[in-house]
Structure formats: structure tokens, C-alpha cells
Design a protein around this motif. Sequence first.
Motif, PDB file in Angstrom:
ATOM      1  N   ASN A 232       0.842  -1.203   0.000  1.00  0.00           N
ATOM      2  CA  ASN A 232       0.000   0.000   0.000  1.00  0.00           C
ATOM      3  C   ASN A 232       0.879   1.255   0.000  1.00  0.00           C
ATOM      4  O   ASN A 232       0.927   2.007   0.974  1.00  0.00           O
ATOM      5  N   PRO A 233       1.607   1.476  -1.099  1.00  0.00           N
ATOM      6  CA  PRO A 233       2.568   2.581  -1.143  1.00  0.00           C
ATOM      7  C   PRO A 233       1.931   3.962  -0.986  1.00  0.00           C
ATOM      8  O   PRO A 233       2.533   4.864  -0.396  1.00  0.00           O
ATOM      9  N   ARG A 234       0.730   4.140  -1.520  1.00  0.00           N
ATOM     10  CA  ARG A 234       0.096   5.458  -1.424  1.00  0.00           C
ATOM     11  C   ARG A 234      -0.188   5.822   0.028  1.00  0.00           C
ATOM     12  O   ARG A 234      -0.010   6.980   0.438  1.00  0.00           O
ATOM     13  N   LEU A 235      -0.642   4.844   0.784  1.00  0.00           N
ATOM     14  CA  LEU A 235      -0.925   5.097   2.199  1.00  0.00           C
ATOM     15  C   LEU A 235       0.368   5.391   2.954  1.00  0.00           C
ATOM     16  O   LEU A 235       0.416   6.304   3.786  1.00  0.00           O
ATOM     17  N   LYS A 237       3.091   6.687   1.705  1.00  0.00           N
ATOM     18  CA  LYS A 237       3.569   8.007   1.282  1.00  0.00           C
ATOM     19  C   LYS A 237       2.827   9.110   2.021  1.00  0.00           C
ATOM     20  O   LYS A 237       3.412  10.147   2.367  1.00  0.00           O
ATOM     21  N   ARG A 238       1.538   8.890   2.292  1.00  0.00           N
ATOM     22  CA  ARG A 238       0.737   9.894   2.989  1.00  0.00           C
ATOM     23  C   ARG A 238       1.023   9.918   4.492  1.00  0.00           C
ATOM     24  O   ARG A 238       1.159  10.987   5.078  1.00  0.00           O
ATOM     25  N   LYS A 239       1.151   8.729   5.096  1.00  0.00           N
ATOM     26  CA  LYS A 239       1.289   8.661   6.548  1.00  0.00           C
ATOM     27  C   LYS A 239       2.747   8.668   7.022  1.00  0.00           C
ATOM     28  O   LYS A 239       3.029   9.089   8.147  1.00  0.00           O
ATOM     29  N   HIS A 240       3.647   8.195   6.167  1.00  0.00           N
ATOM     30  CA  HIS A 240       5.067   8.103   6.556  1.00  0.00           C
ATOM     31  C   HIS A 240       5.937   8.571   5.385  1.00  0.00           C
ATOM     32  O   HIS A 240       6.668   7.775   4.794  1.00  0.00           O
ATOM     33  N   PRO A 241       5.849   9.844   4.995  1.00  0.00           N
ATOM     34  CA  PRO A 241       6.548  10.319   3.792  1.00  0.00           C
ATOM     35  C   PRO A 241       8.059  10.106   3.828  1.00  0.00           C
ATOM     36  O   PRO A 241       8.657   9.761   2.802  1.00  0.00           O
ATOM     37  N   GLU A 242       8.679  10.305   4.988  1.00  0.00           N
ATOM     38  CA  GLU A 242      10.132  10.133   5.077  1.00  0.00           C
ATOM     39  C   GLU A 242      10.518   8.663   4.901  1.00  0.00           C
ATOM     40  O   GLU A 242      11.475   8.339   4.196  1.00  0.00           O
ATOM     41  N   LEU A 243       9.761   7.787   5.532  1.00  0.00           N
ATOM     42  CA  LEU A 243      10.017   6.355   5.395  1.00  0.00           C
ATOM     43  C   LEU A 243       9.764   5.903   3.963  1.00  0.00           C
ATOM     44  O   LEU A 243      10.556   5.138   3.388  1.00  0.00           O
ATOM     45  N   TYR A 244       8.675   6.389   3.359  1.00  0.00           N
ATOM     46  CA  TYR A 244       8.380   6.056   1.965  1.00  0.00           C
ATOM     47  C   TYR A 244       9.539   6.460   1.059  1.00  0.00           C
ATOM     48  O   TYR A 244       9.963   5.673   0.193  1.00  0.00           O
ATOM     49  N   GLN A 245      10.056   7.662   1.243  1.00  0.00           N
ATOM     50  CA  GLN A 245      11.146   8.148   0.396  1.00  0.00           C
ATOM     51  C   GLN A 245      12.396   7.288   0.561  1.00  0.00           C
ATOM     52  O   GLN A 245      13.068   6.947  -0.418  1.00  0.00           O
ATOM     53  N   MET A 246      12.704   6.909   1.800  1.00  0.00           N
ATOM     54  CA  MET A 246      13.874   6.077   2.054  1.00  0.00           C
ATOM     55  C   MET A 246      13.710   4.699   1.419  1.00  0.00           C
ATOM     56  O   MET A 246      14.643   4.171   0.796  1.00  0.00           O
ATOM     57  N   ALA A 248      11.801   3.950  -1.157  1.00  0.00           N
ATOM     58  CA  ALA A 248      11.838   4.126  -2.608  1.00  0.00           C
ATOM     59  C   ALA A 248      13.272   4.231  -3.113  1.00  0.00           C
ATOM     60  O   ALA A 248      13.614   3.689  -4.175  1.00  0.00           O
ATOM     61  N   GLU A 249      14.128   4.908  -2.350  1.00  0.00           N
ATOM     62  CA  GLU A 249      15.527   5.045  -2.755  1.00  0.00           C
ATOM     63  C   GLU A 249      16.265   3.716  -2.608  1.00  0.00           C
ATOM     64  O   GLU A 249      17.086   3.357  -3.467  1.00  0.00           O
ATOM     65  N   CYS A 250      15.980   2.980  -1.552  1.00  0.00           N
ATOM     66  CA  CYS A 250      16.648   1.688  -1.349  1.00  0.00           C
ATOM     67  C   CYS A 250      16.265   0.680  -2.433  1.00  0.00           C
ATOM     68  O   CYS A 250      17.124  -0.006  -2.992  1.00  0.00           O
ATOM     69  N   PHE A 251      14.967   0.586  -2.710  1.00  0.00           N
ATOM     70  CA  PHE A 251      14.494  -0.393  -3.693  1.00  0.00           C
ATOM     71  C   PHE A 251      14.512   0.150  -5.116  1.00  0.00           C
ATOM     72  O   PHE A 251      14.159  -0.557  -6.062  1.00  0.00           O
ATOM     73  N   ARG A 252      14.887   1.434  -5.236  1.00  0.00           N
ATOM     74  CA  ARG A 252      15.043   2.094  -6.547  1.00  0.00           C
ATOM     75  C   ARG A 252      13.744   2.079  -7.358  1.00  0.00           C
ATOM     76  O   ARG A 252      13.742   1.810  -8.558  1.00  0.00           O
ATOM     77  N   VAL A 253      12.656   2.346  -6.682  1.00  0.00           N
ATOM     78  CA  VAL A 253      11.370   2.301  -7.352  1.00  0.00           C
ATOM     79  C   VAL A 253      10.454   3.355  -6.737  1.00  0.00           C
ATOM     80  O   VAL A 253      10.512   3.615  -5.543  1.00  0.00           O
ATOM     81  N   LYS A 254       9.638   3.976  -7.579  1.00  0.00           N
ATOM     82  CA  LYS A 254       8.574   4.864  -7.115  1.00  0.00           C
ATOM     83  C   LYS A 254       7.255   4.220  -7.522  1.00  0.00           C
ATOM     84  O   LYS A 254       7.000   3.996  -8.698  1.00  0.00           O
ATOM     85  N   ILE A 255       6.446   3.909  -6.553  1.00  0.00           N
ATOM     86  CA  ILE A 255       5.180   3.213  -6.829  1.00  0.00           C
ATOM     87  C   ILE A 255       4.038   4.206  -6.660  1.00  0.00           C
ATOM     88  O   ILE A 255       3.954   4.882  -5.658  1.00  0.00           O
TER      89      ILE A 255
END
Length: 255
Positions: A232-235, A237-246, A248-255
Motif C-alpha cells: 500500500n505505497p500510497r498510504l 507516502k501519505r502517513k510516513h513520507p520520510e520512510l516512503y522516500q527512504m 523508494a531510494e533503497c528499492f530504486r522504485v517509485k510506486i
Amino acid sequence: MLYIVIFIGLFAFVGYVFYKMYSKKTEQFPVHWHDILLKEVKFYRRLEPKEQKRFQNRMMQFLGEVYIDSVDFEIEELDEILIASSAVIPVFSFEEWHYPTVSGIILYPDSFNEDFEFSDKSKSKQIAGVVGTGRLEKKMILSRKALYHGFKNSNDKRNTAIHEFVHLIDKMDDKIDGIPEILMQNAYTIPWLKLVHDEMEAINDDKSDIRAYGGTNQAEFLAVASEYFFENPRLMKRKHPELYQMMAECFRVKI
């Protein structure tokens, strides 16, 4: 002289075994699996056709490198499809990827206890998936029920098979410690650890929607957060933006 002959014979045998292991032919992707993937795997469904083809190839590569066995039932196509998808999803953005930390997947019909028994669920902790150690080194044991559930319900942010494959990724530096060196540049490590500790504190204070098991230790946090990210990447990104960004950078993907 006899010892030399024996040594040469043994060397030849070992060489033959390795040849058979690493020359296993990758089978063609069964055409009808495409429709099954579209139905069952949301990550695949979101890909462009060219990327879907690459996903298919990565699946077949993985299935050519491991064996899948089962306990008390016959393996079906969907079992192979979901296991291979779980292996590919976290590393899809990495062009060349192999899992040297696993050689086989053992699928149980349901959850199991610490002795890998599943007949009596009343007396012991139930496990949905685990990366084996000791005599089960390089094995992953999964509950088939949990495997299927992981792809049926993304709202619960849980996917047992992806969780266990993230542990295998973490293990590639010989330690399951929540700091997968192969995913992280050195510059990420300190901010990652601070973020992990902050998020774990929130979990343990019951102030986070990240599953409670993620508060156990760093390794489990990484695996649980990865489930959330891919389910559930959208959720996230909304609730944990910093964690989502980290992530995304580790797995090299933006969902």
C-alpha cells in the motif's frame, strides 16, 4: 597413485554437480500465466507491457535457480507464480539479481510452529514464514495460506512472502540486521537507523499504523515496512513520507 586417482575422480564429480546446478535451463514463460498475473499480482498489473515482459523473464530465472517443494499437497501453478512474484517484486529495479541465500522453498498448507509442525495449533506460537538456519540453511518455509492472503488483501499491508524475501536480501551481507548493505549506500545508514528507531518507538508506543511486529527489532522493522511499501505505497507516502522516500531510494522504485 591411488589417492591421486580418487582425488581426480572426486574433483570431476564435484565439477559435474556444479555444472548441473548452474546450467539448469530456464524454461519459457507459460503464456497463460500473463492473465493469472494480471488477476493476482497488482504490482505486475501496474507495469507497462515491456516491463511486464521483463518481470516474466525474472520470474522464470528465479524458478530456474531454486526448487519448490510442498508438504501434504501437490504444488500448483499459482503457488509457483506467487512465490516467484514475491521474489522479483523487491528487486525488480535491479538489473542483475540472484538470491545466493536461498536454494529451496518449502510450502506448508497453513501456519506452523517452531518445530515445523502444523497439525496442532492450540499449544504453540504459529508462524507464517521463516528463513531457515542450521540444517535448514538456504531454505525458506512458507505457509501457503499466508502466501495467498498476501496477494488477496493489500489493505492490511501484509505480505508474508515479500517479508521473507526481504530478510534474504538483508542476509546477503551475512547478517540479518535491518541494514541491507546491498540496497543502501553508506550515506544512507545513519539517517536510516535514526528513522528506524523513531518509527519503532512510535510502534511500541502504539502511535503508528505500522504492524506491531515491526517494533520487535531492526530486521523485522525492515521486513514489515517493506510489506507496507509494496502492498500500500500510497498510504505509506501519505502517513510516513520520510520512510516512503527512504524505501523508494533503497528499492530504486517509485510506486
